[in-house]
Write an enzyme that holds these catalytic residues in place. Structure first.
Site, short mmCIF file in Angstrom:
data_model
loop_
_atom_site.label_atom_id
_atom_site.label_comp_id
_atom_site.label_asym_id
_atom_site.label_seq_id
_atom_site.Cartn_x
_atom_site.Cartn_y
_atom_site.Cartn_z
CG HIS A 219 -49.78 6.31 1.69
ND1 HIS A 219 -50.09 7.05 2.84
CD2 HIS A 219 -48.53 5.62 1.93
CE1 HIS A 219 -49.00 6.93 3.69
NE2 HIS A 219 -48.28 5.93 3.12
C1 UD1 Z 1 -43.95 4.28 0.52
C2 UD1 Z 1 -43.32 3.66 1.50
C3 UD1 Z 1 -44.34 4.00 2.64
C4 UD1 Z 1 -44.40 5.50 2.77
C5 UD1 Z 1 -44.78 6.12 1.79
C6 UD1 Z 1 -44.82 7.49 1.58
C7 UD1 Z 1 -42.23 1.36 1.27
C8 UD1 Z 1 -42.39 -0.05 1.15
N1 UD1 Z 1 -43.26 2.12 1.27
O1 UD1 Z 1 -45.19 3.81 -0.06
O2 UD1 Z 1 -43.92 3.42 3.77
O3 UD1 Z 1 -45.62 5.48 3.84
O4 UD1 Z 1 -43.93 5.65 0.52
O5 UD1 Z 1 -45.59 8.14 0.79
O6 UD1 Z 1 -41.20 1.73 1.02
N2 UD1 Z 1 -45.77 6.41 -7.59
C9 UD1 Z 1 -45.71 7.41 -8.58
N3 UD1 Z 1 -45.06 8.48 -8.41
C10 UD1 Z 1 -44.16 8.53 -7.41
C11 UD1 Z 1 -44.08 7.50 -6.39
C12 UD1 Z 1 -44.74 6.43 -6.60
O7 UD1 Z 1 -46.58 7.29 -9.22
O8 UD1 Z 1 -43.18 9.71 -7.52
C13 UD1 Z 1 -46.49 5.30 -7.88
C14 UD1 Z 1 -46.07 4.27 -8.47
O9 UD1 Z 1 -47.11 3.62 -9.30
C15 UD1 Z 1 -45.75 3.28 -7.33
C16 UD1 Z 1 -46.58 3.60 -6.23
O10 UD1 Z 1 -47.06 4.81 -6.51
O11 UD1 Z 1 -45.55 1.92 -7.80
C17 UD1 Z 1 -46.17 3.23 -4.94
O12 UD1 Z 1 -44.69 3.88 -4.56
P1 UD1 Z 1 -43.86 3.25 -3.61
O13 UD1 Z 1 -42.86 3.88 -3.46
O14 UD1 Z 1 -43.37 1.71 -4.16
O15 UD1 Z 1 -44.67 2.83 -2.30
P2 UD1 Z 1 -45.33 4.03 -1.47
O16 UD1 Z 1 -47.05 3.23 -1.59
O17 UD1 Z 1 -45.22 5.48 -2.32
N1 UDP Z 2 -47.81 15.25 2.90
C1 UDP Z 2 -47.76 16.25 2.35
N2 UDP Z 2 -48.69 16.38 0.91
C2 UDP Z 2 -49.67 15.47 0.96
C3 UDP Z 2 -49.58 14.34 1.84
C4 UDP Z 2 -48.84 14.38 2.92
O1 UDP Z 2 -46.92 17.37 2.23
O2 UDP Z 2 -50.30 15.45 -0.15
C5 UDP Z 2 -46.75 15.22 4.10
C6 UDP Z 2 -47.31 15.28 5.37
O3 UDP Z 2 -47.61 16.46 5.83
C7 UDP Z 2 -46.52 14.55 6.17
C8 UDP Z 2 -45.73 13.55 5.40
O4 UDP Z 2 -46.05 14.02 4.14
O5 UDP Z 2 -45.22 15.31 6.87
C9 UDP Z 2 -46.47 12.02 5.48
O6 UDP Z 2 -46.01 11.44 4.50
P1 UDP Z 2 -46.64 10.22 3.80
O7 UDP Z 2 -48.20 10.08 4.40
O8 UDP Z 2 -46.56 9.82 2.33
O9 UDP Z 2 -46.03 8.89 4.56
P2 UDP Z 2 -46.10 8.11 6.03
O10 UDP Z 2 -45.79 9.34 7.25
O11 UDP Z 2 -47.31 7.39 6.04
O12 UDP Z 2 -44.89 7.33 5.78
#
Ligand code: UD1
Ligand code: UDP
Length: 381
Positions: A219
């Site tokens: 992601h």
């Molecule tokens: C964010 C964090 C990242 C973390 C990740 C965990 C920042 C800068 N990034 O990244 O460090 O590893 O979360 O998963 O804070 N979206 C949906 N539904 C949701 C949430 C997001 O559709 O419930 C989509 C939206 O199009 C959004 C995109 O995902 O623009 C990215 O979401 P965002 O929270 O901005 O960043 P992440 O990639 O999730």
């Molecule tokens: N995770 C989850 N379901 C998924 C993907 C990840 O429950 O489909 C959990 C995973 O087990 C871990 C956490 O989400 O505990 C990691 O989050 P993510 O990869 O979104 O973010 P990061 O750790 O890179 O910030």
């Protein structure tokens, strides 16, 4: 009674917060009163609510409903709404986790109001400032009064930035307390893994045999937003799925789902769907633990999933050029392969011929959360 406000917003933060929140309710109900603020950064049920239900985290007291925006607008909306919340409720301290925009917003809003900030997962660095999380981590650590770092590398990184432990009580922003405490995600893994196995049917649901599939998560914008990197990674995944005869399950982050359809060449996208690759929605935490525990091998660019692969003693191919979790790669159980099909394939072959054997206890003893609660009370209470 200490009034502690926890700020969370994104999936990994709900999971990390579960460990401390559980400990507060079980061991410190008379000493700590926790209020949970959800920024609304993640909002789909499968990215948010499902974790509150499964990990039995109290429902957030407030949801700021900030939603998805560019970095500036998202963070600014959070700061402004958090500032208002902190003015109204005057917490004694604000607790933030990890490195997302919600972490940064919580830390900035609180520190400017002279409210002590507690940062759990302090000190982690990729030394790559094009990663938005790296900026969030550095800024958050430098305005925190209590910093809890999961690994010795984290402690050393803080020292290199001039952040040293002050014995002064209470600690404050100019005299922070710095503690190496292990990882709250390990606490959770120990607490939940057998509960997860009893409750999850994910292997049956996806027709997976224990030990006979790969688990992939992806992601990071660096991978998802660059069509060439995304294509190289998915071509490599398809190749190793075909050549190994094993299935590959890929619970897709919504960011990746969206970009996959847009950026992958059409023939690659349709072959992925036809050939033993399961493109799934994000799965709940229990399903994820079961998928990790039973995987043959894990490929990921997630920080949390790298660690969980280690907790379950699984070989891990990291789809990045660097990692904050250097202790893991040092054991040889994870290999950095970037978005390079050649490196991914080499790492896979290496794990087939010599599966990792050594998993020293890098992430503590599963008691990081009680240590954090005690230290908060001793040093800020
Ligand atoms: C964010 C964090 C990242 C973390 C990740 C965990 C920042 C800068 N990034 O990244 O460090 O590893 O979360 O998963 O804070 N979206 C949906 N539904 C949701 C949430 C997001 O559709 O419930 C989509 C939206 O199009 C959004 C995109 O995902 O623009 C990215 O979401 P965002 O929270 O901005 O960043 P992440 O990639 O999730
Ligand atoms: N995770 C989850 N379901 C998924 C993907 C990840 O429950 O489909 C959990 C995973 O087990 C871990 C956490 O989400 O505990 C990691 O989050 P993510 O990869 O979104 O973010 P990061 O750790 O890179 O910030």
């Amino acid at each position: 009674m200490m009034h502690l406000t926890t700020v969370v917003g994104a999936r990994p933060q709900f999971i990390k917060a579960a460990a401390v929140s559980r400990t507060v309710r079980k061991d410190f109900p008379l000493q700590i009163n926790e209020r949970i603020i959800h920024t609304g950064q993640h909002y789909d049920r499968g990215m948010s609510e499902v974790f509150f239900d499964e990990l039995q985290i109290p429902k957030p007291d407030v949801n700021l409903q900030v939603g998805s925006h560019g970095h500036g607008e998202q963070t600014a909306r959070m700061i402004s709404r958090l500032e208002n919340e902190f003015h109204c409720n005057a917490p004694d301290a604000v607790l933030v986790y990890g490195d997302t925009n919600s972490t940064l917003a919580g830390a900035l809003a609180a520190s400017k109001l002279h409210i002590p900030v507690i940062h759990v997962e302090a000190g982690m660095r990729s030394f790559c400032k094009t990663m938005p999380e790296e900026i969030n981590r550095i800024l958050c650590d430098h305005v925190s009064s209590l910093l809890f770092t999961p690994t010795p590398t984290g402690l050393n990184n803080l020292k290199m930035e001039g952040l040293v432990h002050h014995r002064q009580i209470p600690n404050d922003i100019d005299h922070p307390g710095i503690f190496h405490c292990g990882d709250v995600m390990y606490d959770n893994c120990l607490h939940f893994h057998s509960i997860a196995e009893k409750n999850s049917h994910v292997l049956v649901e996806f027709g997976l045999q224990p030990g006979e599939y790969h688990l992939v998560t992806l992601h990071r914008p660096q991978n998802t937003d660059d069509p060439e990197r995304l294509t190289r990674i998915f071509a490599a995944i398809l190749q190793l799925t075909q050549s190994s005869g094993r299935k590959t399950i890929i619970p897709l982050h919504p960011r990746t789902s969206m970009l996959l359809k847009k950026s992958l060449p059409l023939n690659l996208f349709s072959r992925l769907q036809a050939e033993n690759c399961i493109l799934a929605l994000p799965v709940p935490y229990f399903d994820m633990l079961v998928l990790e525990k039973n995987a043959h091998l894990i490929l990921t660019d997630s920080g949390g999933v790298q660690k969980e692969a280690y907790f379950f003693r699984k070989p891990c191919i990291i789809l990045r050029a660097e990692t904050e979790w250097k202790e893991i790669t040092a054991t040889g159980s994870a290999i950095l392969a970037d978005a390079d099909p050649e490196m991914i394939s080499r790492a896979y072959s290496r794990f087939q011929s010599s599966p990792p054997q050594s998993f020293p206890p890098i992430f503590g003893d599963g008691l990081a959360a009680p240590f954090i609660c005690r230290t908060i009370l001793e040093n800020l209470g």
